[in-house]
Design an enzyme around this catalytic site. Sequence first.
Site, PDB file in Angstrom:
ATOM      1  N   TYR A   1      -2.775  -6.284  17.079  1.00 30.34           N
ATOM      2  CA  TYR A   1      -2.974  -5.450  15.878  1.00 30.34           C
ATOM      3  C   TYR A   1      -4.223  -4.573  16.029  1.00 30.34           C
ATOM      4  CZ  TYR A   1      -3.344  -4.511  10.817  1.00 30.34           C
ATOM      5  OH  TYR A   1      -3.432  -3.920   9.579  1.00 30.34           O
TER       6      TYR A   1
ATOM      7  N   ASP B   1      11.699   3.261   4.559  1.00 27.28           N
ATOM      8  CA  ASP B   1      11.482   1.852   4.917  1.00 27.28           C
ATOM      9  C   ASP B   1      12.702   1.373   5.687  1.00 27.28           C
ATOM     10  OD1 ASP B   1      10.509  -0.966   4.854  1.00 27.28           O
ATOM     11  OD2 ASP B   1       9.122  -0.171   3.357  1.00 27.28           O
TER      12      ASP B   1
ATOM     13  N   ASN C   1     -10.749  -8.437  15.487  1.00 22.73           N
ATOM     14  CA  ASN C   1     -10.512  -9.623  14.672  1.00 22.73           C
ATOM     15  C   ASN C   1      -9.841 -10.686  15.526  1.00 22.73           C
ATOM     16  OD1 ASN C   1     -10.675 -10.999  12.298  1.00 22.73           O
ATOM     17  ND2 ASN C   1      -8.806 -10.131  11.417  1.00 22.73           N
TER      18      ASN C   1
ATOM     19  N   THR D   1      -2.624  -7.449  -1.088  1.00 27.85           N
ATOM     20  CA  THR D   1      -1.182  -7.175  -0.949  1.00 27.85           C
ATOM     21  C   THR D   1      -0.488  -8.450  -0.498  1.00 27.85           C
ATOM     22  OG1 THR D   1      -1.333  -6.631   1.399  1.00 27.85           O
ATOM     23  CG2 THR D   1      -1.574  -4.793  -0.145  1.00 27.85           C
TER      24      THR D   1
ATOM     25  N   ILE E   1       0.832  -1.198   0.000  1.00 26.33           N
ATOM     26  CA  ILE E   1       0.000   0.000   0.000  1.00 26.33           C
ATOM     27  C   ILE E   1       0.873   1.258   0.000  1.00 26.33           C
ATOM     28  CG2 ILE E   1      -1.688   1.312   1.359  1.00 26.33           C
ATOM     29  CD1 ILE E   1      -2.834  -1.398   2.325  1.00 26.33           C
TER      30      ILE E   1
ATOM     31  N   ASP F   1      14.567   2.441  10.608  1.00 21.74           N
ATOM     32  CA  ASP F   1      13.496   1.743  11.316  1.00 21.74           C
ATOM     33  C   ASP F   1      12.689   2.794  12.063  1.00 21.74           C
ATOM     34  OD1 ASP F   1      11.940   0.336  13.188  1.00 21.74           O
ATOM     35  OD2 ASP F   1      13.391  -1.306  13.264  1.00 21.74           O
TER      36      ASP F   1
ATOM     37  N   ASN G   1      -2.222 -17.595  23.525  1.00 16.81           N
ATOM     38  CA  ASN G   1      -0.939 -18.120  23.014  1.00 16.81           C
ATOM     39  C   ASN G   1       0.055 -17.020  22.671  1.00 16.81           C
ATOM     40  OD1 ASN G   1      -2.017 -20.740  23.021  1.00 16.81           O
ATOM     41  ND2 ASN G   1      -2.989 -20.378  21.037  1.00 16.81           N
TER      42      ASN G   1
ATOM     43  N   ASN H   1       2.275   4.844   7.142  1.00 13.06           N
ATOM     44  CA  ASN H   1       1.706   3.631   6.540  1.00 13.06           C
ATOM     45  C   ASN H   1       2.359   2.354   7.054  1.00 13.06           C
ATOM     46  OD1 ASN H   1       0.589   1.885   4.125  1.00 13.06           O
ATOM     47  ND2 ASN H   1       2.822   1.721   4.029  1.00 13.06           N
ATOM     48  N   ALA H   2       3.628   2.414   7.496  1.00 12.99           N
ATOM     49  CA  ALA H   2       4.335   1.186   7.902  1.00 12.99           C
ATOM     50  C   ALA H   2       3.516   0.453   8.952  1.00 12.99           C
ATOM     51  CB  ALA H   2       5.716   1.532   8.458  1.00 12.99           C
TER      52      ALA H   2
HETATM   53  P1  NAD Z   1       3.247  -4.702   3.707  1.00  9.04           P
HETATM   54  O1  NAD Z   1       3.725  -5.678   4.715  1.00  9.04           O
HETATM   55  O2  NAD Z   1       3.130  -5.142   2.289  1.00  9.04           O
HETATM   56  O3  NAD Z   1       4.187  -3.394   3.733  1.00  9.04           O
HETATM   57  C1  NAD Z   1       4.546  -2.778   4.939  1.00  9.04           C
HETATM   58  C2  NAD Z   1       5.843  -2.025   4.750  1.00  9.04           C
HETATM   59  O4  NAD Z   1       6.188  -1.425   6.013  1.00  9.04           O
HETATM   60  C3  NAD Z   1       7.005  -2.941   4.368  1.00  9.04           C
HETATM   61  O5  NAD Z   1       7.722  -2.399   3.267  1.00  9.04           O
HETATM   62  C4  NAD Z   1       7.855  -2.979   5.629  1.00  9.04           C
HETATM   63  O6  NAD Z   1       9.253  -3.169   5.377  1.00  9.04           O
HETATM   64  C5  NAD Z   1       7.569  -1.613   6.232  1.00  9.04           C
HETATM   65  N1  NAD Z   1       7.877  -1.584   7.660  1.00  9.04           N
HETATM   66  C6  NAD Z   1       7.547  -2.510   8.591  1.00  9.04           C
HETATM   67  N2  NAD Z   1       8.075  -2.183   9.783  1.00  9.04           N
HETATM   68  C7  NAD Z   1       8.756  -1.021   9.612  1.00  9.04           C
HETATM   69  C8  NAD Z   1       9.515  -0.197  10.465  1.00  9.04           C
HETATM   70  N3  NAD Z   1       9.710  -0.525  11.751  1.00  9.04           N
HETATM   71  N4  NAD Z   1      10.075   0.926   9.965  1.00  9.04           N
HETATM   72  C9  NAD Z   1       9.914   1.244   8.651  1.00  9.04           C
HETATM   73  N5  NAD Z   1       9.191   0.505   7.790  1.00  9.04           N
HETATM   74  C10 NAD Z   1       8.627  -0.632   8.265  1.00  9.04           C
HETATM   75  O7  NAD Z   1       1.871  -4.159   4.270  1.00  9.04           O
HETATM   76  P2  NAD Z   1       0.604  -3.496   3.495  1.00  9.04           P
HETATM   77  O8  NAD Z   1      -0.391  -4.559   3.276  1.00  9.04           O
HETATM   78  O9  NAD Z   1       1.067  -2.688   2.345  1.00  9.04           O
HETATM   79  O10 NAD Z   1       0.017  -2.550   4.668  1.00  9.04           O
HETATM   80  C11 NAD Z   1       0.349  -1.187   4.787  1.00  9.04           C
HETATM   81  C12 NAD Z   1      -0.446  -0.610   5.954  1.00  9.04           C
HETATM   82  O11 NAD Z   1      -1.825  -0.826   5.766  1.00  9.04           O
HETATM   83  C13 NAD Z   1      -0.101  -1.235   7.294  1.00  9.04           C
HETATM   84  O12 NAD Z   1      -0.153  -0.251   8.308  1.00  9.04           O
HETATM   85  C14 NAD Z   1      -1.205  -2.248   7.494  1.00  9.04           C
HETATM   86  O13 NAD Z   1      -1.409  -2.549   8.854  1.00  9.04           O
HETATM   87  C15 NAD Z   1      -2.374  -1.501   6.889  1.00  9.04           C
HETATM   88  N6  NAD Z   1      -3.476  -2.364   6.469  1.00  9.04           N
HETATM   89  C16 NAD Z   1      -3.347  -3.254   5.458  1.00  9.04           C
HETATM   90  C17 NAD Z   1      -4.434  -4.034   5.080  1.00  9.04           C
HETATM   91  C18 NAD Z   1      -4.359  -5.009   3.945  1.00  9.04           C
HETATM   92  O14 NAD Z   1      -5.381  -5.636   3.638  1.00  9.04           O
HETATM   93  N7  NAD Z   1      -3.242  -5.188   3.267  1.00  9.04           N
HETATM   94  C19 NAD Z   1      -5.644  -3.921   5.777  1.00  9.04           C
HETATM   95  C20 NAD Z   1      -5.736  -3.013   6.812  1.00  9.04           C
HETATM   96  C21 NAD Z   1      -4.649  -2.219   7.141  1.00  9.04           C
END
Ligand code: NAD
Length: 457
Positions: free
Chosen positions: A362, A250, A356, A398, A231, A273, A308, A297-298
């Site tokens: 989360y 990232d 969930n 994704t 995303i 990070d 567990n 967004n991360a």
């Molecule tokens: P993804 O795992 O594909 O990408 C997440 C990115 O964040 C990765 O590139 C990762 O390296 C980076 N990241 C993780 N920890 C980090 C840190 N400590 N510092 C810097 N970067 C870091 O995830 P996605 O599916 O693209 O999701 C993006 C956002 O949307 C997230 O916050 C996720 O919780 C949220 N989200 C996603 C969905 C979905 O259906 N995919 C649904 C609800 C919410």
Amino acid sequence: MADRYLSFTATGPGRFLTRRLGLPQPAALTRWSPERPALDGGLRHLTAGRSGLDLAPVLARTGIGPAGSGRAAAVVLDATGIRDVEGLAEVHAALHPVVRSVAAGGTSRSSAAESGGGRVVLLGAPLDPADHHQAAAQQALEGFTRSLGKEIGRGRTVNLVRLTDAPAAESTLRFLLSPKSAYVSGQVIEVGAGETGPGETAPDDEPAAPVDRDRPLAGRTALVTGAARGIGEAVAETLARDGARVVVLDVPQAGQDARRVADRLGGTALLLDITAADAGSRIAEALPDGLDLLIHNAGITRDRRLVNMPAERWMPVLEVNLASVLRTTDALLKAGTLNRGGRIVATASIAGIAGNAGQTNYGASKAGIVGLVRSLAPRALAEHGVTVNAVAPGFIETKMTAAVPLFIREAGRRMNSLAQGGLPVDVAETTAWLAHPASGAVNGQVVRVCGQSLLGA
Ligand code: NAD
């Protein structure tokens, strides 16, 4: 990762079979593209009750012409003037005869090429704390919107905008009345009366007309965390499309992907990070000219039922998804790195709204984002001229959701009014609307990008 069911129902035999079996019939959604920047068809503007809004000039600027007597790509019902239950009769009278004429999205590839699902947008007024009849009638519009969203089908969406001032809502109406909002349905969005912080548009003015309508973010700098993929990558791409200079943040381990995204978009990569204690100051150092759009967004998941779940799986999720968002936001606001007129968009999730199983960590972290947005938004606008909003994605296709077990994944995809998962670009377009220079009156909102998920709707 591909949604094979969606492809199957787009074929003749697939459509026949799934219809006979009473299975979901997802319509192919049309997203924005340079070739198809607008909805295909005209707009019908209706009014219920006595409205004080001067909507016509704003609707004229959305670029959709009036609908003839037939099919409409969009219907806008101005119900801001409804003050009691009797007035709700007018909502029925206005929409009952036209709801069938709202354009439906195609369920076959050929008809999908011709039309996307149409839009129904209701306009309501803020609830009046001094008039419980008005409040009841206006709140009724919310239940109406969500119910119609669930029954209208065929890729059509229904949303409610509460507003007091038409020009302040222009960017929101443009978004909802465009292909950019294909996966946003069942939402209630409150737009302020153009109340502004320093550096924003004055209340009685037109919203600051962007210099370049095709590149409204030109001259702005956007930092997107977690933008090496998924995303975040789509958000960076969409903000760059709209003219922003993007900084792709990232973790160092994702450095190669982050640099690839940054190079492709003519931006820069910032490898750190986000949970590092000094992340805020390192971002500020990397952006000596300041930042306009801060997109948190991360995010990570470490799913397990609470019984567990060891602390090692609990805390990292709260650290990445929530604590680092709070810390970097505080640091950047305090350092004055965020320019006036800036935007903060954080990422929640429907798991933070509906909950969930297996995601107590989360869900807690994402609900925390909602709390952060609601509390900080008025102060950030008053003190820094910066709006604070959140997007709450539902099931988005994704790598994160591709890792979900098949049956849960299939349920996640279908359990929404559009009967399909969203795409990263759907979250990105929603972010771009919130980031728009004319969206200064949209503040403190949590907008779900979930196709009206049945969870927590
Ligand atoms: P993804 O795992 O594909 O990408 C997440 C990115 O964040 C990765 O590139 C990762 O390296 C980076 N990241 C993780 N920890 C980090 C840190 N400590 N510092 C810097 N970067 C870091 O995830 P996605 O599916 O693209 O999701 C993006 C956002 O949307 C997230 O916050 C996720 O919780 C949220 N989200 C996603 C969905 C979905 O259906 N995919 C649904 C609800 C919410």
